[in-house]
Motif scaffolding. Structure first.
Motif, PDB file in Angstrom:
ATOM      1  N   VAL A 137       4.171 -10.407  11.399  1.00  0.00           N
ATOM      2  CA  VAL A 137       4.332  -9.670  10.135  1.00  0.00           C
ATOM      3  C   VAL A 137       4.588 -10.666   9.004  1.00  0.00           C
ATOM      4  N   ALA A 138       5.467 -11.604   9.274  1.00  0.00           N
ATOM      5  CA  ALA A 138       5.791 -12.615   8.248  1.00  0.00           C
ATOM      6  C   ALA A 138       4.524 -13.370   7.838  1.00  0.00           C
ATOM      7  N   GLN A 139       3.705 -13.689   8.821  1.00  0.00           N
ATOM      8  CA  GLN A 139       2.453 -14.440   8.539  1.00  0.00           C
ATOM      9  C   GLN A 139       1.528 -13.647   7.616  1.00  0.00           C
ATOM     10  N   LYS A 140       1.553 -12.309   7.773  1.00  0.00           N
ATOM     11  CA  LYS A 140       0.616 -11.477   6.993  1.00  0.00           C
ATOM     12  C   LYS A 140       1.230 -10.967   5.685  1.00  0.00           C
ATOM     13  N   SER A 141       2.489 -11.346   5.404  1.00  0.00           N
ATOM     14  CA  SER A 141       3.169 -10.792   4.227  1.00  0.00           C
ATOM     15  C   SER A 141       2.889 -11.615   2.975  1.00  0.00           C
ATOM     16  N   LYS A 142       2.658 -10.908   1.895  1.00  0.00           N
ATOM     17  CA  LYS A 142       2.407 -11.578   0.615  1.00  0.00           C
ATOM     18  C   LYS A 142       3.650 -11.570  -0.273  1.00  0.00           C
ATOM     19  N   LEU A 143       4.378 -10.454  -0.239  1.00  0.00           N
ATOM     20  CA  LEU A 143       5.545 -10.300  -1.121  1.00  0.00           C
ATOM     21  C   LEU A 143       6.739  -9.853  -0.312  1.00  0.00           C
ATOM     22  N   MET A 144       7.924 -10.157  -0.849  1.00  0.00           N
ATOM     23  CA  MET A 144       9.156  -9.593  -0.299  1.00  0.00           C
ATOM     24  C   MET A 144       9.974  -9.060  -1.481  1.00  0.00           C
ATOM     25  N   VAL A 184      10.087   2.675  -5.348  1.00  0.00           N
ATOM     26  CA  VAL A 184       8.909   2.102  -6.014  1.00  0.00           C
ATOM     27  C   VAL A 184       8.305   0.920  -5.224  1.00  0.00           C
ATOM     28  N   TYR A 185       9.136   0.141  -4.518  1.00  0.00           N
ATOM     29  CA  TYR A 185       8.598  -1.031  -3.806  1.00  0.00           C
ATOM     30  C   TYR A 185       7.514  -0.612  -2.802  1.00  0.00           C
ATOM     31  N   ALA A 186       7.830   0.406  -2.010  1.00  0.00           N
ATOM     32  CA  ALA A 186       6.887   0.816  -0.955  1.00  0.00           C
ATOM     33  C   ALA A 186       5.689   1.553  -1.550  1.00  0.00           C
ATOM     34  N   ILE A 187       5.942   2.383  -2.533  1.00  0.00           N
ATOM     35  CA  ILE A 187       4.847   3.184  -3.092  1.00  0.00           C
ATOM     36  C   ILE A 187       3.860   2.297  -3.847  1.00  0.00           C
ATOM     37  N   ALA A 188       4.381   1.351  -4.626  1.00  0.00           N
ATOM     38  CA  ALA A 188       3.496   0.450  -5.367  1.00  0.00           C
ATOM     39  C   ALA A 188       2.676  -0.399  -4.392  1.00  0.00           C
ATOM     40  N   THR A 189       3.285  -0.770  -3.278  1.00  0.00           N
ATOM     41  CA  THR A 189       2.565  -1.522  -2.240  1.00  0.00           C
ATOM     42  C   THR A 189       1.392  -0.704  -1.719  1.00  0.00           C
ATOM     43  N   SER A 190       1.668   0.578  -1.395  1.00  0.00           N
ATOM     44  CA  SER A 190       0.601   1.437  -0.870  1.00  0.00           C
ATOM     45  C   SER A 190      -0.492   1.648  -1.912  1.00  0.00           C
ATOM     46  N   PHE A 191      -0.102   1.814  -3.170  1.00  0.00           N
ATOM     47  CA  PHE A 191      -1.101   1.995  -4.232  1.00  0.00           C
ATOM     48  C   PHE A 191      -2.085   0.814  -4.272  1.00  0.00           C
ATOM     49  N   ALA A 192      -1.575  -0.371  -3.945  1.00  0.00           N
ATOM     50  CA  ALA A 192      -2.439  -1.561  -3.980  1.00  0.00           C
ATOM     51  C   ALA A 192      -3.194  -1.741  -2.658  1.00  0.00           C
ATOM     52  N   GLY A 193      -3.002  -0.815  -1.724  1.00  0.00           N
ATOM     53  CA  GLY A 193      -3.690  -0.918  -0.429  1.00  0.00           C
ATOM     54  C   GLY A 193      -2.918  -1.759   0.573  1.00  0.00           C
ATOM     55  N   HIS A 230       3.787  -2.974 -10.829  1.00  0.00           N
ATOM     56  CA  HIS A 230       2.531  -3.707 -11.021  1.00  0.00           C
ATOM     57  C   HIS A 230       2.415  -4.966 -10.169  1.00  0.00           C
ATOM     58  N   MET A 231       3.515  -5.433  -9.619  1.00  0.00           N
ATOM     59  CA  MET A 231       3.476  -6.682  -8.829  1.00  0.00           C
ATOM     60  C   MET A 231       2.436  -6.651  -7.709  1.00  0.00           C
ATOM     61  N   PRO A 232       2.433  -5.600  -6.866  1.00  0.00           N
ATOM     62  CA  PRO A 232       1.453  -5.609  -5.764  1.00  0.00           C
ATOM     63  C   PRO A 232       0.009  -5.650  -6.271  1.00  0.00           C
ATOM     64  N   LEU A 233      -0.257  -5.051  -7.418  1.00  0.00           N
ATOM     65  CA  LEU A 233      -1.642  -5.087  -7.932  1.00  0.00           C
ATOM     66  C   LEU A 233      -2.073  -6.520  -8.222  1.00  0.00           C
ATOM     67  N   ALA A 234      -1.112  -7.351  -8.553  1.00  0.00           N
ATOM     68  CA  ALA A 234      -1.445  -8.739  -8.879  1.00  0.00           C
ATOM     69  C   ALA A 234      -1.595  -9.614  -7.639  1.00  0.00           C
ATOM     70  N   PHE A 235      -0.890  -9.276  -6.564  1.00  0.00           N
ATOM     71  CA  PHE A 235      -0.813 -10.229  -5.455  1.00  0.00           C
ATOM     72  C   PHE A 235      -1.182  -9.686  -4.072  1.00  0.00           C
ATOM     73  N   VAL A 236      -1.377  -8.381  -3.963  1.00  0.00           N
ATOM     74  CA  VAL A 236      -1.581  -7.793  -2.629  1.00  0.00           C
ATOM     75  C   VAL A 236      -3.020  -7.292  -2.493  1.00  0.00           C
ATOM     76  N   ASP A 237      -3.677  -7.741  -1.437  1.00  0.00           N
ATOM     77  CA  ASP A 237      -5.016  -7.226  -1.123  1.00  0.00           C
ATOM     78  C   ASP A 237      -4.874  -6.173  -0.023  1.00  0.00           C
ATOM     79  N   PRO A 238      -5.878  -5.299   0.098  1.00  0.00           N
ATOM     80  CA  PRO A 238      -5.784  -4.273   1.147  1.00  0.00           C
ATOM     81  C   PRO A 238      -5.475  -4.887   2.506  1.00  0.00           C
ATOM     82  N   GLY A 239      -4.509  -4.295   3.186  1.00  0.00           N
ATOM     83  CA  GLY A 239      -4.134  -4.772   4.516  1.00  0.00           C
ATOM     84  C   GLY A 239      -3.014  -5.799   4.517  1.00  0.00           C
ATOM     85  N   ASP A 240      -2.725  -6.416   3.379  1.00  0.00           N
ATOM     86  CA  ASP A 240      -1.611  -7.379   3.318  1.00  0.00           C
ATOM     87  C   ASP A 240      -0.283  -6.643   3.518  1.00  0.00           C
TER      88      ASP A 240
END
Ligand SMILES: Cc1ncc(COP(=O)(O)O)c(C=O)c1O
Length: 394
Positions: free
Chosen positions: A168-175, A134-143, A113-123
């Motif tokens: 990439v670092a500039q555009k990253s929201k989560l690690m 799960v890290y990569a798949i949840a990221t993709s689910f959030a766009g 659920h983390m990416p749903l809270a913090f990741v916008d499409p393209g981030d």
């Protein structure tokens, strides 16, 4: 006559890679159908029962009618208090249970659920490769766009943060990071976490440390929490799970702890998707966290013996590997000239032993296979004998 519905999956589902363990299970069933006694060293699901005092606590809690209603979304105050107290005893860092802890229906739920809270499409989201899928798949689910950070043997299976392109670092929201690590069994030291905090602060990236294996450690080694490092609570949260520590994978209980704004973001998503963890399970989890931790020590002793046994078989079979200090996984280089898929097919077909091909955890896992130590010693012994027989004693 009713018209037949044309059922079409969403793009996010269509684009999913096949679920690793489903494919392995299908192959395993084929071999079993031929009458082979298959030993499964694939999935990392503890084989031993949940300790009796925790089960007893669930039984008592299940009888209380006040536990039968919807629980609190973020966890009972008493559970969050027990989690914060455990954390402070274990890692020496204190958190406010009301604002800095949220219950999870297993840590997988919180991670997903983390990416749903913090990741916008393209981030972008920085994801370890190999890693828990799960890290990569949840990221993709959030766009979002997963950016894979290869974990290489020469770097102790830690990501090389300097190799991440500035753009990439500039555009990253989560690690996402995960130590002790699945699948490599690697551990992280204090200096690595210091670097992560610096990197995250520089680029404004939220750190999600998956700490599911901090209690499975051997030879006197005590894994650190990322939150022990100064500044960590400003940039991240940590995911803890009772699954492996107390043999509770089926119970679905864990918690996230750390920065209150990040915890609140995750809580917001959860409020709209799930309704919290069954209170009786939370009560049993309080018992697990608050009681004497002797049962954890006993589990670690069992895994250490299993680790030593399997490492000695693999060494006999010609593999070179270091004993992991933590987790119940062995991460092993393929025999010369073989792909990970070929190695797992060979062990299944010739030895009746399931191992996980390393590339199932990401492209950088190619060249390795993973053995999970979650079967009893006699079975591990049998598996070891068979592996040595297939490859010959060196
Ligand atoms: C690295 C890692 N993180 C998280 C989990 C999820 O654990 P749970 O959802 O049972 O807490 C697992 C389970 O295998 C794992 O290997």
């Amino acid at each position: 006559m009713s018209k037949k519905l044309k059922i079409e999956y969403a793009e996010r589902i269509k684009q999913l890679p096949p679920y690793l363990f489903a494919a392995i299970d299908a192959k395993k069933a084929e071999v079993q159908a031929q009458g082979v006694d298959v030993i499964d060293l694939g999935v990392g699901d503890p084989d031993m029962p949940t300790p009796a005092h925790i089960i007893q606590s669930l039984k008592l809690a299940a009888d209380k009618s006040e536990n039968h209603q919807y629980p609190s979304y973020v966890g009972m105050p008493s559970f969050r208090q027990a989690a914060a107290d455990w954390f402070s005893r274990r890692f020496g860092v204190t958190f406010d249970p009301a604002a800095e802890v949220v219950s999870l229906i297993g840590s997988k739920e919180g991670i997903a659920h983390m990416p749903l809270a913090f990741v916008d499409p393209g981030d972008y989201v920085l994801v370890p490769d190999p890693g828990y899928p799960v890290y990569a798949i949840a990221t993709s689910f959030a766009g979002g766009v997963p950016y894979m950070m290869p974990l290489k043997a020469e770097n102790g299976f830690l990501p090389d943060l300097d190799a991440i392109p500035e753009a990439v670092a500039q555009k990253s929201k989560l690690m996402f990071i995960n130590y002790p690590n699945n699948p490599t069994g690697a551990v992280a030291d204090y200096d690595f976490f210091v670097k992560v905090v610096e990197f995250a602060a520089r680029y404004n990236i939220i750190v999600c440390h998956d700490a599911a294996y901090t209690e499975m450690a051997y030879d006197g080694y005590k894994p650190l929490s990322f939150l022990e490092v100064p500044g960590a609570r400003e940039v991240g949260i940590e995911f803890h799970s009772l699954s492996k520590t107390y043999n509770m994978t089926g119970w679905r209980i864990g918690f996230a702890i750390g920065n209150p704004k990040i915890v609140a973001g995750l809580g917001k998503v959860k409020t709209n998707i799930d309704s919290g963890a069954f209170q009786a399970i939370q009560e049993a989890a309080i018992t697990a966290l608050a009681a004497d931790q002797q049962c954890v020590k006993e589990m670690c002793d069992i895994y250490r013996k299993r680790r030593d046994l399997m490492v000695s078989f693999l060494t006999r079979a010609g593999f070179t590997l270091a004993s992991p200090k933590a987790t119940f996984y062995l991460w092993i280089n393929n025999p010369e000239g073989m792909t990970s898929a070929e190695v797992s097919a060979m062990f299944l077909e010739k030895a009746g032993v399931v191992v996980t091909p390393g590339n199932g955890f990401g492209d950088a896992g190619e060249g390795y296979f993973r053995i999970s130590l979650t079967v009893p010693e006699e079975r591990l012994n049998e598996a070891g004998e068979r592996i040595v027989k297939v490859l010959g004693s060196k």
